[in-house]
Design an enzyme around this catalytic site. Structure first.
Site, short mmCIF file in Angstrom:
data_model
loop_
_atom_site.label_atom_id
_atom_site.label_comp_id
_atom_site.label_asym_id
_atom_site.label_seq_id
_atom_site.Cartn_x
_atom_site.Cartn_y
_atom_site.Cartn_z
N ARG A 1 -13.14 -4.05 6.65
CA ARG A 1 -13.38 -3.65 5.25
C ARG A 1 -13.74 -4.84 4.38
O ARG A 1 -14.52 -4.72 3.43
CB ARG A 1 -12.17 -2.90 4.70
N ARG A 2 -13.17 -6.00 4.70
CA ARG A 2 -13.53 -7.19 3.93
C ARG A 2 -15.00 -7.55 4.17
O ARG A 2 -15.71 -7.99 3.26
CB ARG A 2 -12.64 -8.37 4.32
N GLN B 1 -10.83 -1.04 -9.09
CA GLN B 1 -12.03 -1.28 -8.29
C GLN B 1 -13.29 -1.00 -9.11
O GLN B 1 -13.45 0.09 -9.65
CB GLN B 1 -12.00 -0.37 -7.06
N ASP C 1 -1.51 -2.21 -4.13
CA ASP C 1 -2.92 -2.24 -3.75
C ASP C 1 -3.57 -0.88 -4.02
O ASP C 1 -2.91 0.16 -3.94
CB ASP C 1 -3.07 -2.56 -2.26
N MET C 2 -4.86 -0.90 -4.32
CA MET C 2 -5.60 0.33 -4.49
C MET C 2 -6.28 0.69 -3.17
O MET C 2 -6.84 -0.18 -2.49
CB MET C 2 -6.65 0.19 -5.60
N LYS D 1 0.86 -1.18 0.00
CA LYS D 1 0.00 0.00 0.00
C LYS D 1 0.89 1.23 0.00
O LYS D 1 1.77 1.38 0.86
CB LYS D 1 -0.93 0.00 1.22
N HIS E 1 -15.11 -13.50 -3.92
CA HIS E 1 -15.66 -14.70 -3.31
C HIS E 1 -17.04 -15.03 -3.89
O HIS E 1 -17.67 -16.00 -3.49
CB HIS E 1 -15.82 -14.52 -1.79
N ALA F 1 -13.54 -1.68 -1.36
CA ALA F 1 -13.86 -1.89 0.05
C ALA F 1 -13.73 -0.65 0.93
O ALA F 1 -13.60 -0.76 2.14
CB ALA F 1 -12.96 -2.99 0.62
N ARG G 1 -5.29 -6.78 -10.83
CA ARG G 1 -6.25 -7.44 -9.95
C ARG G 1 -7.54 -6.64 -9.99
O ARG G 1 -7.55 -5.44 -9.72
CB ARG G 1 -5.71 -7.50 -8.52
#
Length: 305
Positions: free
Chosen positions: A286-287, A161, A132-133, A98, A225, A187, A182
């Protein structure tokens, strides 16, 4: 109801009291079911175990929004040490970083220097780094950093995202860089001025981004998921003769374990996002906010022996 649930978990993610309690009591409440350890060396045996099952890994040292130069440099050194350990232990693992943990909010030259140090070590050991964003206020700076580094290094990727309106145009902008991406839903708590609020729009846009990136011929990591998203990717790839080495599925450590192994048996590449460190609380909340159905997966994962 889903929007209320998301806002609830995002609110909890910023609660400093709960964060302190989580750091103190995390192991007693199952933090070890979602985090690989407090240090990378503690996570190594777990990574080896997952590798032996056929799973690939990306590791993330938890923590963000660093406010001091010293801490940012320490985070960069931790990342360099992690890369060396991945190499010495012959792990099948990438590293996620990050930019706010490396000084993005302090000075551009600081985060650039830290990223160069990380990338030089990663290049030496043939380790892929994914930026990571974070929240939308940092999206442009993150993508600019990614593009500048991609001019120098091939072993770097980033994240797009689907809840942001801008993401399809960002894919177009990145296409000439032969990007490793990715794709996620997102989130962070965002305004309706910059992001889709309704889940159906976020889902539809993720499908759009998957389709576009695959048809562009770029490597695509589908981080979800959601069974519907997984099935969409599999069907689209089959219908359009997308080779299996052009994409992978990514899931969080401790969630959908059976699904991960089932995808492996079907011949798909699966990568597990494995965080480590004691700053796990905000990450976990956040997940849950990202997909409230994760609550069920989390509860099962935490209490399953």
């Amino acid at each position: 109801m889903e929007a209320l649930s998301k806002n609830f978990f995002l609110y909890l993610s910023n609660n400093s009291v709960l964060d302190r309690l989580a750091k103190k009591w995390g192991p007693k409440f199952g933090a070890d079911k979602i985090v690989g350890g407090e240090t990378f060396e503690q996570a190594v045996p777990l990574i080896q175990q997952l590798n032996n099952q056929g799973l690939h890994i990306t590791v993330d040292h938890l923590g963000e929004f660093v406010s001091s130069e010293e801490e940012a440099r320490n985070r960069a050194k931790e990342c360099v040490d992690t890369i060396r350990s991945i190499s010495s232990n012959q792990l099948q693992s990438q590293v996620s970083v990050k930019l706010t943990s490396l000084g993005l909010d302090i000075r551009h030259d600081l985060v650039w220097e830290n990223m160069i140090n990380i990338m030089e070590e990663a290049k030496k050991h043939n380790v892929v780094i994914t930026i990571d964003m974070e929240d939308s206020t940092r999206t442009q700076k993150t993508l600019e950093m990614y593009k500048a580094l991609k001019e120098k290094y091939d072993n770097i990727g980033t994240v797009i995202q689907s809840y942001l309106y801008r993401s399809s145009e960002d894919l177009d902008d990145l296409n000439s860089y032969d990007p490793y991406l990715r794709l996620v839903k997102g989130a962070y708590k965002e305004s309706g001025k910059v992001a889709f609020v309704e889940k159906s729009y976020v889902d539809d846009n993720l499908k759009h981004l998957i389709k576009k990136n695959l048809l562009n011929g770029n490597y695509t990591a589908v981080a979800s998921h959601d069974d519907a998203m997984i099935e969409y990717t599999k069907s689209f790839a089959k219908e359009n003769n997308i080779p299996s080495d052009q994409f992978e599925f990514q899931m969080l450590y401790g969630m959908r374990n059976d699904t991960q192994l089932a995808l492996l048996k079907e011949g798909y590449k699966v990568r597990v996002y494995l965080p480590y460190g004691d700053d796990w609380y905000g990450y976990f909340m956040r997940r849950l906010a990202e997909r409230p159905a994760n609550v069920a997966f989390a509860v099962k994962g935490i209490f399953k022996k």
